[in-house]
Each structure stands twice: as structure tokens, then as C-alpha cells.
Enzyme design. Structure first.
Site: not given
Length: 392
Positions: A52, A212
Site C-alpha cells: 500500500s 490494496d
């Protein structure tokens, strides 16, 4: 006659977890390490893994693996000059034109292929193209300043955690719900890894769609281990234990509390479970040799914030644009209430500067422990060496 072979230095990995705006904290900790090293020192990390927002930090550091100072300073400059509109559209027009296009896409055949999301993060793509030179990764690997860099994303197609890695030596791997894919990293991989579910749109890589990297990441230490790490330094963004839970509440949790709870779960819980697993393996190896198990002892050091970022974020609520404040109210986010959601999306200079400062203070508080783990010596020894170098 037998001679003792010199011991090879440990292959040390850096693992940077996800956490949206909270990832600024990681740069503060690294800044504390940087302050004790010579200006021309290469990175102490042969392997760098990120997820991320941590993936963006990881790639930035890997592009400057030949000069650790430069890598940390460049990442710090970006975080210290952040504004929300560099990450996602935050004006009235930007926010609601994006939502309106999402709505219209339901009624057209062309719109079926449109990635819908609450926010439009195209500005982030433009920023990454400006500040990251991906070609430098290959040069640093060929020059042996770096062994491998990994960026993790979650496949919406099969639910696996995919670690896209660039390395001259590493081999691809496949395990239950996770795999490593050797590739040449690009902006697309970073956009996929940082696509917080619902907030940001999914990204297509090859024939699959990704979000993500923290989603489905059951073993966040796996990439570093598969890429050959002997020791792993982990920079997380988990709340201090005393602040993790809110205790009894008089009312049902609102949308903001639930969303924040889900994000905390996605970004932090799997790391704790993986560390427990690794500790059990290390203890097992005290009784069963590596030759029989095929496993090896791996040391870890985890650094998490000493401060509650949720409480801190509410003091910077006023820095959000009017359009984002309006949107956040639908989630129940209010200025005077603690919100985990706010701490993830508050990409504003005053907030990120504060997180870097906290990271630096936490890093300095534990600097001897960190430097010893990195096999760099003590803070006093390094300070003396720096003083001698300046005197010359």
C-alpha cells in the site's frame, strides 16, 4: 591447514506496511537511522518490501539504494510537501463529477469496464510519475546495492496476495493464497498496491484486477523471507496497545467507526499473526536443525507508533477541503470525534509533518536497538566516526 572463512553479513530486509497517510511515520523512523550514517552510505537493506502506501516508500528508497541519505530525504520532501489534491481529487467539481460518472456508468455498456470508487486518485498516478525513476531500480540491483524490491497487491480475480518483485536472483513462489511474481515494477504496480478498497479504484495488470496489498495478505513477511532475508526490520503503523480499542460505547458504532475498524484490521492484524508464526518457527529450530526442516532462523524487529494517530488526526480535520469534509460526514466523521478513517486519508502537510516528527522521535528512542539489529554498531560509535570524518 584450515582457515576460518569470514562470516557473510546478514541479508537484512525492510518491510513497510500499509496505512495511507500514516505511512509518513515510517520515513521519520528511517530519518533517525539516516542521521547516524555517513552521507555516502548505501542502504543497509538488501531487500525492501512494501504494501500500500508502504510500497511507495519502499520503491522510493530502492531507487536511491546507492545513497540511503538521498532516498530518505527525497521521501521526506514528498511527505512534508503533501496536499490531499496530490493523492485524490478533492475539489467540489473533482469529487462529485467522479461520483456522477460512476453513477452514469451503470447505464452504458462502455461504463461496465469503468473502475468505480468513492475517490478519484488519478493525481497520485501523476505524482508517482514525477518523483520516481523506476529505471534506477535495475541499476541498483545490477550494482549490488540492492538484492530485491517487492510490492504486494491483492488480486480481485482469485483472492490471492500477489508480491510483484524485481530481483536478479529471486525465484517465483506459490503458496496457499499467496504468490511471488517476478516482473519489472512500474507505476501501475504502486497504484494497485495502494488502491484502498472502496476509496480508490482497482487497477488492471495483465488480465487480472488488483486492489490494496493489505487485503488477503495473510503472511506479510512472506515476500522478505522468500527473497532470502536473514533479518527483518518492520515499520508498522499500528496504534499503541492502550489505544487500539474504544471500550464500551453507549451507541451503535457509526459508519466512520466501522470503516476505521475494518481498515485497522486489514492493515495491522495479519502482521501480528505472522510474527507469532515466525517466533514459533524460530523456537522449533532450537530443537530441530535447519538441515531436517528446510527452515532457517529469522530475527525480526518491529517498530510501531508510540502515539495515537486517530486522536491526532482530528486536530488536522480543518485542513481537509470543504468537499471532502462534506463527503466524510456521510461516514459519520466529525471534527471533534476520534476517527481511524480520517488518519488514513488525511494527506495534508501539517499532519504528515507531525507523523514524520513522531517517527523520528520513536526512532531516536530506540536507535541503539535498531542500529544493533542492522549490525551497524552503536549510536555512540557511529557518532564518533561521523565526527572524525568531518574533522578530516
Amino acid at each position: 591447514m584450515l582457515f576460518n572463512q569470514p562470516k557473510e553479513p546478514a541479508k537484512i530486509a525492510l518491510v513497510l506496511t500499509g496505512g495511507g497517510a500514516r505511512a509518513a511515520y515510517q520515513i521519520g523512523v528511517l530519518k533517525a537511522v539516516m542521521a547516524h550514517l555517513p552521507r555516502n552510505q548505501k542502504t543497509p537493506f538488501k531487500i525492501i518490501c512494501g504494501t500500500s502506501a508502504g510500497a511507495i516508500n519502499a520503491v522510493t528508497l530502492s531507487t536511491h539504494a546507492s545513497c540511503f541519505h538521498l532516498g530518505v530525504k527525497k521521501a521526506e520532501w514528498v511527505w512534508k510537501n503533501f496536499s490531499t489534491d496530490q493523492v485524490y481529487a478533492s475539489t467540489w467539481r473533482g469529487v462529485f463529477s467522479h461520483l456522477f460518472k460512476n453513477f452514469l456508468s451503470r447505464f452504458s455498456k462502455k461504463g461496465i469496464d469503468r473502475a468505480t470508487s468513492l475517490l478519484n486518485n488519478e493525481p497520485l498516478r501523476d505524482l508517482l510519475k514525477q518523483v520516481i525513476n523506476f529505471q534506477r531500480i535495475d541499476r541498483n540491483i545490477l550494482s549490488d546495492h540492492l538484492s530485491a524490491i517487492s510490492v504486494s497487491a491483492s488480486s480481485y480475480s482469485n483472492g490471492d496476495s500477489i508480491s510483484f518483485f524485481q530481483s536478479s536472483e529471486g525465484q517465483e513462489w506459490k503458496r496457499a493464497k499467496r504468490q511471488g511474481v517476478k516482473t519489472v515494477l512500474t507505476t501501475r504496480h504502486l497504484m494497485a498496491s495502494s488502491a484502498i478498497p472502496l476509496m480508490f479504484p482497482s487497477i488492471k495488470i495483465g488480465e487480472s484486477y488488483y486492489g490494496d496489498g493489505a487485503i488477503h495478505q495473510l503472511s506479510p513477511l512472506s515476500p522478505a523471507i522468500h527473497l532470502g532475508a536473514d533479518k527483518i526490520l518492520i515499520l508498522g503503523v499500528e496504534q499503541p496497545n492502550q489505544d487500539k480499542y474504544y471500550g464500551q460505547s453507549e451507541f451503535h458504532p457509526n459508519s466512520a467507526a466501522i470503516t476505521g475498524h475494518l481498515l485497522d484490521t486489514v492493515f495491522t492484524d495479519s502482521m501480528n499473526a505472522d510474527l507469532e508464526r515466525l517466533e514459533r518457527i524460530n523456537k522449533t529450530l532450537e530443537y530441530a536443525p535447519t538441515e531436517k526442516t528446510g527452515l532457517k532462523h529469522i530475527d525480526t524487529l518491529l517498530i510501531n507508533p508510540s502515539r495515537n494517530f486517530n486522536k491526532l488526526a482530528r486536530h488536522y480535520y480543518k485542513n481537509l477541503s470543504p468537499a471532502i469534509k462534506f463527503l466524510m460526514r456521510f461516514f459519520g466523521v466529525k471534527q471533534n470525534e476520534e476517527s481511524a478513517l480520517l488518519s488514513y486519508i488525511l494527506f495534508e502537510k501539517p499532519f504528515t509533518e507531525k507523523l514524520i516528527q513522531i517517527g523520528y522521535e520513536d526512532g531516536m528512542e530506540r536507535i541503539d536497538e535498531i542500529l544493533e539489529f542492522l549490525e551497524l554498531g552503536t549510536a555512540a560509535e557511529l557518532k564518533a566516526n561521523l565526527s572524525k570524518a568531518k574533522a578530516k
